[in-house]
Write an enzyme that holds these catalytic residues in place. Structure first.
Site, short mmCIF file in Angstrom:
data_model
loop_
_atom_site.label_atom_id
_atom_site.label_comp_id
_atom_site.label_asym_id
_atom_site.label_seq_id
_atom_site.Cartn_x
_atom_site.Cartn_y
_atom_site.Cartn_z
N LYS A 115 12.10 -28.02 24.35
CA LYS A 115 11.89 -27.19 23.15
C LYS A 115 12.44 -25.81 23.45
O LYS A 115 12.50 -25.39 24.62
CB LYS A 115 10.40 -27.09 22.84
CG LYS A 115 10.11 -26.75 21.39
CD LYS A 115 10.19 -27.99 20.52
CE LYS A 115 9.88 -27.69 19.08
NZ LYS A 115 9.72 -28.93 18.30
P1 NAD Z 1 9.61 -24.73 8.20
O1 NAD Z 1 9.84 -23.40 8.79
O2 NAD Z 1 10.71 -25.37 7.40
O3 NAD Z 1 8.30 -24.73 7.27
C1 NAD Z 1 7.06 -24.26 7.72
C2 NAD Z 1 6.14 -24.11 6.50
O4 NAD Z 1 4.82 -23.79 6.93
C3 NAD Z 1 6.57 -23.01 5.53
O5 NAD Z 1 6.33 -23.43 4.21
C4 NAD Z 1 5.60 -21.87 5.89
O6 NAD Z 1 5.42 -20.94 4.82
C5 NAD Z 1 4.36 -22.66 6.17
N1 NAD Z 1 3.31 -21.97 6.92
C6 NAD Z 1 3.42 -21.20 8.03
N2 NAD Z 1 2.21 -20.76 8.40
C7 NAD Z 1 1.32 -21.26 7.51
C8 NAD Z 1 -0.09 -21.17 7.35
N3 NAD Z 1 -0.82 -20.45 8.20
N4 NAD Z 1 -0.68 -21.82 6.32
C9 NAD Z 1 0.04 -22.55 5.45
N5 NAD Z 1 1.38 -22.68 5.56
C10 NAD Z 1 2.00 -22.03 6.56
O7 NAD Z 1 9.21 -25.68 9.42
P2 NAD Z 1 9.23 -27.26 9.46
O8 NAD Z 1 10.50 -27.71 10.06
O9 NAD Z 1 8.78 -27.79 8.15
O10 NAD Z 1 8.10 -27.52 10.56
C11 NAD Z 1 6.72 -27.59 10.23
C12 NAD Z 1 5.98 -28.26 11.38
O11 NAD Z 1 6.51 -29.57 11.59
C13 NAD Z 1 6.10 -27.57 12.74
O12 NAD Z 1 4.92 -27.79 13.48
C14 NAD Z 1 7.25 -28.32 13.40
O13 NAD Z 1 7.24 -28.20 14.81
C15 NAD Z 1 6.94 -29.71 12.94
N6 NAD Z 1 8.07 -30.65 12.98
C16 NAD Z 1 9.22 -30.40 12.33
C17 NAD Z 1 10.25 -31.32 12.38
C18 NAD Z 1 11.54 -31.12 11.63
O14 NAD Z 1 12.37 -32.07 11.60
N7 NAD Z 1 11.76 -30.01 10.98
C19 NAD Z 1 10.10 -32.50 13.11
C20 NAD Z 1 8.88 -32.76 13.75
C21 NAD Z 1 7.88 -31.82 13.68
#
Ligand code: NAD
Length: 425
Positions: A115
């Protein structure tokens, strides 16, 4: 010139890492491994901290801090996202890298876990500044990246444009185009069909199967989704398309609620226009933290880690939690949820659709042969449901939670790889 001193590690990062260590310690105890194996599994192989001097558009220079942790490489090259957030610190990146190791092993993908992240608020930089930051970060790490070494992907605060800049920087420095160095690239530049929505598709797939298998029912089920970014938005859309009622969603700015179900297409248009779910007229505003405590059938935390904790776990009324985010539930909350009968489908299974299709993207890039979207979605579905069936059957047999079961399978696979490879010298 402005001098920016890296801030001390946040308590959040240390909490996240201690949660990840706790999960590993529990698995190691169950598997009866000795201290040497425990240390081998707990300790990152490589950690890099890099300074990223950035010339801002107005001419001043600021130095940002970036990280890349390669937690385990025993089953293949490192694999894991790059996070841009003001909260990024080394302990958080270590924890996220460790979870990638278990996720890849659980889905039997031939990767280790890694990561990376930069401690920056990307919304405060212009596009040109962001590009310079990404390119310098990639260049600093260049010697330790590569299709056979370590393969980044998007995470919080990064996207396919970030990956295009990373691929280009790496390729220019090597003198040849190297598609396989990152995944989550744009479709026109070696990206895979289905990658953008793969994590969400996997979350929805597992959630629907879990609702069915656990007898909770899909027909009129209700859902709350925390986070409306790359994962949460499409997860809400897929679940809504499957006939569930998405009654609440939130992002970092606010939360909206509608008992009759939110109009997801309308909400997506609102977010595209305003940048947030806040003030969406098709629902009533609620405090963000209330979303986690709504009486829904399914709760999908898809934002950040450590949101379901010892403090609020007893107030969670969802019957099923499917973890779209990495590490949303602390170990103390996990115990409370298990005691009160709330079923948790762990992150290392629930959100593995992203790394699975990243793997498909890497395979396609290495072979210069592209699959159809139907191919991708079918392969995603088969592999995720196979993993679900295995974990569920074993959990039923042993009485262990789904997370404990998934961890045992994953940790054992990594330990087996270590034993088979032996110790050099
Ligand atoms: P992103 O940046 O696209 O979206 C994150 C979202 O969470 C945004 O809408 C943001 O406003 C919101 N957010 C942040 N803090 C918050 C809070 N305290 N309360 C409510 N909403 C809040 O990120 P993403 O890619 O969607 O990733 C989200 C999660 O999924 C992370 O934990 C990431 O590690 C995990 N993840 C992502 C992927 C991927 O393919 N993008 C794959 C596996 C896991």
């Amino acid at each position: 010139m402005t001098l920016r001193t890296p801030q001390a590690h946040s308590a959040n990062g240390l909490d996240t890492l201690s949660g990840a260590h706790q999960q590993l310690a529990d698995a190691v105890a169950q598997l009866g491994y000795d201290d040497g194996m425990h240390q081998t599994l707990a300790t990152p192989r490589r950690e890099m901290t890099v300074a990223i001097p950035l010339r801002r558009d107005h001419g001043a220079v600021e130095v940002f801090t970036g990280y890349r942790v390669q937690h385990n490489l025993s089953r293949g090259p490192g694999k894991g996202g790059i996070r841009f957030s003001p909260h990024v610190d080394l302990p958080e990146v270590r924890a996220l890298a460790m979870w990638m190791t278990w996720k890849c092993a659980l889905l039997d993908i031939p990767y280790g876990g890694a990561k990376g992240g930069v401690r920056v608020d990307p919304s405060e930089l212009s596009v040109a500044e962001l590009e310079r930051l990404v390119r310098r970060y990639t260049s600093e790490l260049g010697a330790f990246l590569g299709p056979d070494v370590d393969i980044p992907a998007p995470d919080v605060g990064t996207n396919e444009q970030t990956m295009a800049w990373m691929m280009d920087t790496y390729s220019v420095n090597r003198g040849r185009t190297t598609l396989g160095v990152v995944t989550g690239k744009p479709l026109g530049l070696g990206g895979s069909r289905g990658r953008a929505s793969a994590t969400s598709r996997g979350v929805a797939l597992i959630a629907l199967r879990a609702l069915e298998d656990l007898g909770i029912g899909v027909q009129h089920g209700t859902v709350a989704v925390q986070g409306f970014g790359k994962v949460g938005r499409d997860a809400a859309r897929f679940l809504n398309d499957a006939g569930l009622r998405v009654v609440a969603v939130s992002d970092q700015y606010g939360a909206v609620h509608n008992d009759r179900g939110l109009d997801i297409a309308g909400l997506i248009s609102h977010v595209d226009a305003t940048g947030s779910v806040d003030l969406y007229p098709g629902g009533a505003p609620i405090p963000r933290e209330v979303l986690l405590e709504l009486p829904v059938d399914l709760l999908v935390p898809a934002a950040v880690e450590n949101v379901i904790t010892e403090e609020n776990a007893r107030s969670v009324r969802a019957r099923l939690i499917v973890e779209g985010a990495n590490g949303p539930t602390t170990p103390a909350a996990d115990e409370i949820l298990a005691r009160q009968g709330t079923i948790v489908v762990p992150d290392i299974l629930a959100n593995a659709g992203g790394v699975l299709v990243s793997y498909f993207e890497w395979v396609q890039g290495n072979q210069s042969y592209w699959w159809t979207e139907t191919d991708i979605n079918e392969r995603l579905s088969v592999r995720m449901l196979d993993a679900w069936n295995q974990i569920r059957a074993s959990s039923e047999l042993t009485g262990r939670t789904l997370r404990e079961t998934a961890m045992l399978i994953a940790v054992e696979r990594v330990a087996t790889a270590h034993r088979s490879r032996g110790l050099y010298p």
